[in-house]
Design an enzyme around this catalytic site. Sequence first.
Site, PDB file in Angstrom:
ATOM      1  N   SER A   2      -4.604 -29.499  25.534  1.00 59.35           N
ATOM      2  CA  SER A   2      -3.241 -28.967  25.463  1.00 59.35           C
ATOM      3  C   SER A   2      -3.242 -27.828  24.462  1.00 59.35           C
ATOM      4  O   SER A   2      -3.879 -27.929  23.411  1.00 59.35           O
ATOM      5  CB  SER A   2      -2.240 -30.028  24.991  1.00 59.35           C
ATOM      6  OG  SER A   2      -1.798 -30.808  26.068  1.00 59.35           O
ATOM      7  N   GLU A  23       8.682 -14.202  20.591  1.00 58.35           N
ATOM      8  CA  GLU A  23       9.532 -14.098  21.776  1.00 58.35           C
ATOM      9  C   GLU A  23       9.717 -15.451  22.485  1.00 58.35           C
ATOM     10  O   GLU A  23      10.309 -15.495  23.545  1.00 58.35           O
ATOM     11  CB  GLU A  23       8.920 -13.085  22.750  1.00 58.35           C
ATOM     12  CG  GLU A  23       8.823 -11.663  22.198  1.00 58.35           C
ATOM     13  CD  GLU A  23       7.610 -11.449  21.267  1.00 58.35           C
ATOM     14  OE1 GLU A  23       6.834 -12.400  21.074  1.00 58.35           O
ATOM     15  OE2 GLU A  23       7.464 -10.324  20.740  1.00 58.35           O
ATOM     16  N   SER A  24       9.206 -16.543  21.976  1.00 57.72           N
ATOM     17  CA  SER A  24       9.368 -17.933  22.455  1.00 57.72           C
ATOM     18  C   SER A  24       8.025 -18.668  22.471  1.00 57.72           C
ATOM     19  O   SER A  24       7.499 -18.980  21.417  1.00 57.72           O
ATOM     20  CB  SER A  24      10.140 -18.052  23.766  1.00 57.72           C
ATOM     21  OG  SER A  24      11.503 -17.702  23.550  1.00 57.72           O
ATOM     22  N   HIS A  54      -1.489 -27.097  29.737  1.00 58.28           N
ATOM     23  CA  HIS A  54      -2.009 -28.463  29.723  1.00 58.28           C
ATOM     24  C   HIS A  54      -3.014 -28.532  30.868  1.00 58.28           C
ATOM     25  O   HIS A  54      -2.699 -28.085  31.975  1.00 58.28           O
ATOM     26  CB  HIS A  54      -0.882 -29.479  29.925  1.00 58.28           C
ATOM     27  CG  HIS A  54       0.228 -29.306  28.929  1.00 58.28           C
ATOM     28  ND1 HIS A  54       0.083 -29.639  27.599  1.00 58.28           N
ATOM     29  CD2 HIS A  54       1.469 -28.786  29.049  1.00 58.28           C
ATOM     30  CE1 HIS A  54       1.202 -29.334  26.954  1.00 58.28           C
ATOM     31  NE2 HIS A  54       2.058 -28.809  27.803  1.00 58.28           N
ATOM     32  N   CYS A 106      11.676 -13.978  25.566  1.00 57.75           N
ATOM     33  CA  CYS A 106      12.973 -13.316  25.523  1.00 57.75           C
ATOM     34  C   CYS A 106      12.757 -11.861  25.101  1.00 57.75           C
ATOM     35  O   CYS A 106      11.686 -11.493  24.626  1.00 57.75           O
ATOM     36  CB  CYS A 106      13.921 -14.032  24.572  1.00 57.75           C
ATOM     37  SG  CYS A 106      13.309 -14.132  22.889  1.00 57.75           S
TER      38      CYS A 106
END
Lengths: 128, 128
Positions: free
Chosen positions: A55, A62-63, A68, A83
């Site tokens: 993972s 920006e986020s 996974h 974003c």
Amino acid sequence: MDTRSTHFLVELWEIERERLDSVPDVRRALLEAARHAGVTVLHSAFHKFNPHGVSGVVVIAESHISIHTWPEAGYAAADIFTCGDRAMPERAAEYLPEAFDAGHVELTKLTRGIRQVASQPRQAKNVA
Amino acid sequence: MDTRSTHFLVELWEIERERLDSVPDVRRALLEAARHAGVTVLHSAFHKFNPHGVSGVVVIAESHISIHTWPEAGYAAADIFTCGDRAMPERAAEYLPEAFDAGHVELTKLTRGIRQVASQPRQAKNVA
């Protein structure tokens, strides 16, 4: 204030098992995807599962970008969430299948942060 | 090997600005959401943006839980991504709006990791 952001769901199939079970390979792919998207990496975390699977999450200004992996199935689920106007998440979405040499890809592009406003309840008309 | 996993997209609206701009509050909500889902937390990372906004990601043994906040719009975008039979992501999805006292919520539940197999090309029938 614009709350809209772009969220790519990337389903990657038919990948060589070894590529999906290596933290260095997965880390390199995710950081390189961030570079392609032109985003700013703030933090990253990777975890190797026993007996298999990785993972990885990259927190960006920006986020986030996450992955996974299911090496035994040749499958990985990635998310590219950005974003702002300057990010180029589609470039990261194009890069990831290439990075893993995936034989089959399913891509979904979502727009998050669009407010659904309830319509006004209709008033029954008075019949004169 | 079952590659299917559950991905909840949680759009949270009408939240008090202060709740969305506090790393301790956002961290508490995400870790408590993980507890409700019955998942195992491996790693977490939170970032406070200037002038406002928080990003948080919790890497869990079952995948991840993330949030990005827009305090000035009273909005947050959360994701709850879990694999395996034992996780209860719907409990986390129910808990988050409560944790933030959200006035309006939009919930989408996706199943990831379903392989789309191309259908066999049809052969034209030989007419005798």
